[in-house]
Write a protein that holds these residues in place. Structure first.
Motif, PDB file in Angstrom:
ATOM      1  N   ILE A 295       0.731  -1.231   0.074  1.00  0.00           N
ATOM      2  CA  ILE A 295      -0.093  -0.001   0.003  1.00  0.00           C
ATOM      3  C   ILE A 295       0.906   1.184  -0.049  1.00  0.00           C
ATOM      4  N   LYS A 296       2.134   1.202   0.376  1.00  0.00           N
ATOM      5  CA  LYS A 296       3.089   2.275   0.446  1.00  0.00           C
ATOM      6  C   LYS A 296       3.546   2.791  -0.838  1.00  0.00           C
ATOM      7  N   VAL A 297       3.219   1.843  -1.722  1.00  0.00           N
ATOM      8  CA  VAL A 297       3.551   1.965  -3.376  1.00  0.00           C
ATOM      9  C   VAL A 297       2.357   2.945  -3.755  1.00  0.00           C
ATOM     10  N   PRO A 298       2.935   3.772  -4.666  1.00  0.00           N
ATOM     11  CA  PRO A 298       1.731   4.697  -5.253  1.00  0.00           C
ATOM     12  C   PRO A 298       0.921   3.838  -6.179  1.00  0.00           C
ATOM     13  N   LYS A 299      -0.596   3.939  -6.222  1.00  0.00           N
ATOM     14  CA  LYS A 299      -1.255   3.285  -6.816  1.00  0.00           C
ATOM     15  C   LYS A 299      -0.821   2.748  -8.238  1.00  0.00           C
ATOM     16  N   GLU A 300      -0.762   3.993  -8.980  1.00  0.00           N
ATOM     17  CA  GLU A 300      -0.274   3.761 -10.460  1.00  0.00           C
ATOM     18  C   GLU A 300       1.029   2.970 -10.554  1.00  0.00           C
ATOM     19  N   LYS A 301       1.799   2.778  -9.577  1.00  0.00           N
ATOM     20  CA  LYS A 301       3.062   2.160  -9.568  1.00  0.00           C
ATOM     21  C   LYS A 301       3.072   0.592  -9.281  1.00  0.00           C
ATOM     22  N   ARG A 302       1.901   0.411  -8.500  1.00  0.00           N
ATOM     23  CA  ARG A 302       1.949  -1.053  -7.994  1.00  0.00           C
ATOM     24  C   ARG A 302       1.960  -2.155  -9.211  1.00  0.00           C
ATOM     25  N   THR A 303       2.497  -3.318  -8.817  1.00  0.00           N
ATOM     26  CA  THR A 303       2.126  -4.508  -9.613  1.00  0.00           C
ATOM     27  C   THR A 303       1.120  -4.972  -9.353  1.00  0.00           C
ATOM     28  N   ARG A 304       0.568  -5.938 -10.404  1.00  0.00           N
ATOM     29  CA  ARG A 304      -0.796  -6.648 -10.146  1.00  0.00           C
ATOM     30  C   ARG A 304      -0.653  -7.392  -8.749  1.00  0.00           C
ATOM     31  N   GLN A 305       0.238  -7.956  -8.350  1.00  0.00           N
ATOM     32  CA  GLN A 305       0.468  -8.764  -7.207  1.00  0.00           C
ATOM     33  C   GLN A 305       0.105  -7.843  -6.008  1.00  0.00           C
ATOM     34  N   GLN A 306       0.830  -6.529  -6.120  1.00  0.00           N
ATOM     35  CA  GLN A 306       0.714  -5.668  -4.810  1.00  0.00           C
ATOM     36  C   GLN A 306      -0.718  -4.964  -4.872  1.00  0.00           C
ATOM     37  N   GLN A 307      -1.353  -4.794  -6.028  1.00  0.00           N
ATOM     38  CA  GLN A 307      -2.869  -4.398  -5.874  1.00  0.00           C
ATOM     39  C   GLN A 307      -3.564  -5.364  -5.473  1.00  0.00           C
ATOM     40  N   GLU A 308      -3.541  -6.676  -5.824  1.00  0.00           N
ATOM     41  CA  GLU A 308      -4.146  -7.660  -5.258  1.00  0.00           C
ATOM     42  C   GLU A 308      -4.098  -7.882  -3.939  1.00  0.00           C
ATOM     43  N   THR A 309      -2.938  -7.628  -3.256  1.00  0.00           N
ATOM     44  CA  THR A 309      -2.313  -7.918  -1.565  1.00  0.00           C
ATOM     45  C   THR A 309      -3.220  -6.715  -1.306  1.00  0.00           C
ATOM     46  N   VAL A 310      -3.343  -5.305  -1.771  1.00  0.00           N
ATOM     47  CA  VAL A 310      -3.986  -4.167  -1.047  1.00  0.00           C
ATOM     48  C   VAL A 310      -5.241  -4.686  -0.934  1.00  0.00           C
ATOM     49  N   THR A 311      -5.953  -5.115  -2.290  1.00  0.00           N
ATOM     50  CA  THR A 311      -7.439  -5.639  -2.322  1.00  0.00           C
ATOM     51  C   THR A 311      -7.851  -6.530  -1.069  1.00  0.00           C
ATOM     52  N   THR A 312      -7.006  -7.493  -0.895  1.00  0.00           N
ATOM     53  CA  THR A 312      -7.039  -8.586  -0.016  1.00  0.00           C
ATOM     54  C   THR A 312      -7.019  -8.101   1.500  1.00  0.00           C
ATOM     55  N   GLY A 313      -6.078  -7.228   1.639  1.00  0.00           N
ATOM     56  CA  GLY A 313      -5.797  -6.718   3.061  1.00  0.00           C
ATOM     57  C   GLY A 313      -7.209  -5.893   3.342  1.00  0.00           C
ATOM     58  N   PHE A 314      -7.540  -5.124   2.688  1.00  0.00           N
ATOM     59  CA  PHE A 314      -8.962  -4.487   3.047  1.00  0.00           C
ATOM     60  C   PHE A 314     -10.045  -5.431   3.132  1.00  0.00           C
ATOM     61  N   LYS A 315     -10.033  -6.497   2.476  1.00  0.00           N
ATOM     62  CA  LYS A 315     -11.291  -7.397   2.659  1.00  0.00           C
ATOM     63  C   LYS A 315     -11.207  -8.038   3.695  1.00  0.00           C
ATOM     64  N   GLU A 316      -9.754  -8.318   4.068  1.00  0.00           N
ATOM     65  CA  GLU A 316      -9.594  -9.074   5.234  1.00  0.00           C
ATOM     66  C   GLU A 316     -10.049  -8.206   6.642  1.00  0.00           C
ATOM     67  N   LEU A 317      -9.555  -6.985   6.338  1.00  0.00           N
ATOM     68  CA  LEU A 317      -9.628  -6.131   7.651  1.00  0.00           C
ATOM     69  C   LEU A 317     -11.238  -5.913   7.952  1.00  0.00           C
ATOM     70  N   VAL A 318     -12.000  -5.691   6.908  1.00  0.00           N
ATOM     71  CA  VAL A 318     -13.394  -5.460   7.179  1.00  0.00           C
ATOM     72  C   VAL A 318     -14.293  -6.582   7.603  1.00  0.00           C
ATOM     73  N   GLU A 319     -13.785  -7.917   7.055  1.00  0.00           N
ATOM     74  CA  GLU A 319     -13.990  -8.940   7.710  1.00  0.00           C
ATOM     75  C   GLU A 319     -13.680  -9.224   9.423  1.00  0.00           C
ATOM     76  N   GLU A 320     -12.661  -8.717   9.738  1.00  0.00           N
ATOM     77  CA  GLU A 320     -12.152  -8.753  11.070  1.00  0.00           C
ATOM     78  C   GLU A 320     -12.961  -7.874  11.785  1.00  0.00           C
ATOM     79  N   ILE A 321     -13.164  -6.526  11.287  1.00  0.00           N
ATOM     80  CA  ILE A 321     -13.881  -5.860  12.224  1.00  0.00           C
ATOM     81  C   ILE A 321     -15.379  -6.018  12.369  1.00  0.00           C
TER      82      ILE A 321
END
Length: 168
Positions: free
Chosen positions: A111-137
């Motif tokens: 997530i610290k990588v600017p959105k436009e510079k993220r790799t596909r894997q990094q973007q998937e990791t960011v997406t998964t991170g938010f999904k997991e955080l919402v589920e945890e909350i």
């Protein structure tokens, strides 16, 4: 689109209150027929009516369900594939926290990588991170509700105090 979740929570809150629909009708200034239709999901409930019903019935689940429906906030977890009890809530909360923690370092690095510079894997990791955080909350909120119900504790005074002191 009709909300099927709020009517279920309203029905449960009515049942838990021990009040008759007639009594609720008199105290909320809503017709008995309307209350029945709201609880069956046959009629949409506007925010002011939800507020009126909640002020009478209370119930953390009813309030969270209303906030979810009206404002898109995170609600409690209601997974139809598992039991709805204190043990399930506690183990689910632990599992969700564990799943989030398993990817959290990768998430923070991605997530610290600017959105436009993220790799596909990094973007998937960011997406998964938010999904997991919402589920945890959501699972933590469910655990809180279930533990309070199990212990016979009314959560509302704690929520009110928190909101008064720290709520944004």
């Amino acid at each position: 689109m009709a909300d099927a979740k709020y009517p279920r929570q309203l029905s449960l809150a009515i049942e838990a209150s021990g009040l008759s629909k007639r009594s609720i009708s008199k105290k909320s200034f809503l017709s008995e027929s309307s209350i029945g239709k709201y609880a069956l999901g046959q009629r949409n409930v506007d925010h002011e009516k939800k507020k009126s019903l909640w002020s009478l019935l209370k119930g953390v689940r009813l309030g969270l369900s209303s906030a979810r429906a009206d404002f898109g906030t995170i609600s409690f977890m209601n997974n139809p594939r598992i039991n709805q009890d204190v043990f399930a809530a506690t183990t689910t909360a632990d599992q969700e926290e564990s799943e989030r923690k398993a990817i959290w370092t990768d998430f923070k690095n991605a997530i610290k990588v600017p959105k436009e510079k993220r790799t596909r894997q990094q973007q998937e990791t960011v997406t998964t991170g938010f999904k997991e955080l919402v589920e945890e909350i959501a699972s933590e909120q469910t655990e809180l509700i279930e533990l309070a119900e199990y212990g016979g504790i009314d959560l509302q005074p704690f929520i009110d105090k928190f909101n008064q002191t720290f709520g944004g």
